[in-house]
Every structure is written in C-alpha cells, then in structure tokens.
Enzyme design. Sequence first.
Site, PDB file in Angstrom:
ATOM      1  N   TYR A   1      -4.318  -0.373   6.345  1.00  8.55           N
ATOM      2  CA  TYR A   1      -4.554   1.075   6.383  1.00  8.55           C
ATOM      3  C   TYR A   1      -5.861   1.428   7.091  1.00  8.55           C
ATOM      4  CZ  TYR A   1      -1.261   0.244   2.582  1.00  8.55           C
ATOM      5  OH  TYR A   1      -0.219  -0.214   1.823  1.00  8.55           O
TER       6      TYR A   1
ATOM      7  N   TYR B   1       5.481   6.022  -4.368  1.00  2.96           N
ATOM      8  CA  TYR B   1       5.147   5.036  -3.334  1.00  2.96           C
ATOM      9  C   TYR B   1       5.939   3.770  -3.627  1.00  2.96           C
ATOM     10  CZ  TYR B   1       2.735   1.415  -0.739  1.00  2.96           C
ATOM     11  OH  TYR B   1       2.462   0.349   0.083  1.00  2.96           O
TER      12      TYR B   1
ATOM     13  N   ASP C   1      11.244   0.267  -9.780  1.00  4.92           N
ATOM     14  CA  ASP C   1      10.186  -0.371  -8.988  1.00  4.92           C
ATOM     15  C   ASP C   1       9.039  -0.737  -9.932  1.00  4.92           C
ATOM     16  OD1 ASP C   1       8.058  -1.052  -7.401  1.00  4.92           O
ATOM     17  OD2 ASP C   1       8.161   0.700  -6.100  1.00  4.92           O
TER      18      ASP C   1
ATOM     19  N   LYS D   1       3.574  -8.337  -6.978  1.00  2.00           N
ATOM     20  CA  LYS D   1       2.147  -8.324  -7.314  1.00  2.00           C
ATOM     21  C   LYS D   1       1.749  -9.403  -8.326  1.00  2.00           C
ATOM     22  CE  LYS D   1       0.975  -3.585  -5.913  1.00  2.00           C
ATOM     23  NZ  LYS D   1       0.153  -3.911  -4.755  1.00  2.00           N
TER      24      LYS D   1
END
Length: 429
Positions: free
Chosen positions: A17, A144, A245, A274
């Site tokens: 980013y 997201y 998610d 993760k």
Amino acid sequence: MKKNNFIFDLQHIWHPYESMIKPLPCYMVTEASGIHLKLQSGIKIIDGMSSWWSNIHGYNNIELNNAMKKQINKMSHIMFGGITHNPAIKLCKKLINILPKKLECIFLCDSGSVSIEVAMKMAIQYWNISKNPKKKFLTIHNGYHGDTFLAMSICDPINSMHSIYEHILPKQLFAKQPKISYHEKWNNYDIHSFIKLIVKFKSQIAAVVIEPIVQGIGGMKFYHPEYLRQVRLLCNIHHIPLIIDEIATGFGRTGKMFAYQHANIVPDILCLGKALTGGMMTLSATVTSKKIASVISNSKPYRLMHGPTFMGNPLACIAASKNISILSNNNWKKKVKKIEKYLKKKLLILSNHPRIVEIRILGSIAVIECYNFINIKLMQNFFVNHGVWIRPFKKIIYLTPPYIIKYFHLKKIIIAITHAIKNNLLFLI
C-alpha cells in the site's frame, strides 16, 4: 553498507500500500523475539500489531521453531498435485477436530485473499448445475476481504482502498453496514437493508460473504452477534451458501476460537488465514461441507479449478499443526480475557477526549477511532520513539497484540497512545 541497504530499499523495493516515489519511512528490523522487534539501531520496540494479526504466540516461539526445523530437514516444499504428505494430513485432522462437524472438506491455499477467491469459486461452481447459474455475491458495506480481484469486488466499492478498480470489478450487492454495536441492545431495523437485497436478488446470489462480528480494515467496527444470526437464518430460508471470512479473527483473537461462535452459527464455507500458522509463514484454508464439495465434484468440470503452486506447503502445514497444538494445550482464552480486561480498564479512560469518536474493545482487539485523519508518517515515528510498534490508518489507531504480552508492556503501549492523542502535530487538522 547499512545505509546503502536503506537506499536500495527506498529505490527498488515496493512495500504494501505504498508509493515508489514518496513512500512512508521503513524501519529496519534485524531480529524479533517474544513481543519485541529489534531495530538496526539496537533499540527494541513492543509489537502491538502481531505482524498484522498473525503472530499470536510471539516471535521465535521455540515450539514452532523446532517443529519447522525438524520438517525442513525432511522437505520444505513439494507439489500437492497428485501427491500428499503427512504435514498436510496432520493439519487437516486437527482443523476438523476444532471445527463444526459440517465443515469437513479442506482446500489448503497460500494467502488469505486466495482463500476468499477459492471460496467464491466454490460458490460459483456449486451453482453450475442450475439452469440459471448464480454469479453475484451479497455482502455489507465497509467490509474488507483481500487484494486479489474477486476478493476486491466484495470490498466496499466506495470507502475501501480498492475503489480505483471499481469500474472494472464485477458488480456485487452491498447491504448497509450494521449500525448496532456488539454490546448495544439489538433492534431488527439493522437487518432490513440486508433482507431487502437477499429477497430481491435471491435468484442471482451465489453466496453471502461476511466478516464475523469484526469488520477489519473497512473501519474496525464490531457489530451485534444477532446480525450474524439473522444473516445465517436468511441464507437458510433462501438456500444461499454463507461464506465466513475468519482470516483476521480466527484462532482466538476475539475471545472465541472463531468469531462466528459469538453468534452460535455455522457457515457453509469458512476462510482461515493469518494466525493459522501462528504467524510463522503464509498459509490459508478454505473449508466447506461435504454437500457443497460433492455438488462441485459431480458437475462439470468435475473438480475445483484452482491449484496454487505452494498449496499444502509442508513447512507451513507443520507450523499450522503445531500452532493448533499450542492453542489446544495452553490457556489462550484466559490470556485474551486478561488483555481485554486490562485494555478496557486503561484505554476507556480516554473515551471522553475531544479528539476521540469512540473506543472499541473485543478480546485482544482495541480500536481508537479519532475525528481527524492521522499523519501516519509522524505518528509512526512518534510510536517508535516511544518504544512501541503501532501502525495506524486513516482516523484509526488499533491494537492486536500477541497473546503472550504482559501488563507492563500493554501499559507502555497505552501510555504511548495517550501521549499521541494529545499531540496536535500528529493529526491532519
């Protein structure tokens, strides 16, 4: 030489980013141990981010290290097409043991975004047998779900970092963001927008995709568990698969092993990532029911059309397997509860500060939402100078510390945040 490395990084390495022309400063980390990152200068800073939610047991965990060292002497990688191996089998057995009985078919991916892509592919292929295949997805605003293209299409089309791609992404359906927070009294008006969309477009919706309870980078909001229960019920009524998610929230982060457990529901497809490997290396999983897997496998092209090169990587699988063993054998719930209690005691004092909109805490997640945008460059440097690593974004300072963190270290983090909030120079006013 060290200076040359910084210059090389600045000129040639593109960070997440970031701009290649005017990137935010990078801090050189030379070692990591426990909750600390050691900078090139020799200074140790407390990691309040668990390396983006993932490093739940701290760095250089001896059990994880030893498991991986033992595995690397056997094989670090082997293709998963036409071949299997014990680390993958061992991991999948452990996953099935901690998941609901319904979720028994596991596709091992290599990143969270890819897990979402695979889940969406599963849903599309599930409806291939229909005369009118369903191709749209229903989700909620301010979500997201990752940076790959299909995953980007279910991120908020206006407020997310991916809005610049909005004109070329598939058009999905977005219900209004839930407004009732986790601890507030439930009111059915919060689900009305979702009901209208699922009823109107049920013949087109391949699946519903949602982050459970915690909306991550879309704004770090915590919504009411009843909302998720209602979503599950509506999916049942209209025979639409529910994709959860759980990439950021899975493996204890919210105080439950999985955040969907706050609502006492079971998804049809579950995405994990993760903290799956305890933050040791990249691995994700998309887990579904035998029913969905059978429908996909009995309709053309009779297989799931996805196959990452590093799918089922043995080294990652053995790390994930050991991570689940650690979670099964230690007192992580007590640790997370203590973190939550301390954060509430020490952070909520700041709630009335004129710069703060709201402070939200759930499990080992703390969110300080500010009225003004943060000067990320200055605030990042401020935190490093105060001995802590926190990476804010937009108007939000948030914490997701490792579960092994002590009160002393949390106190140091909170003191740094308190000073930062009071510093006018760190905000764009």
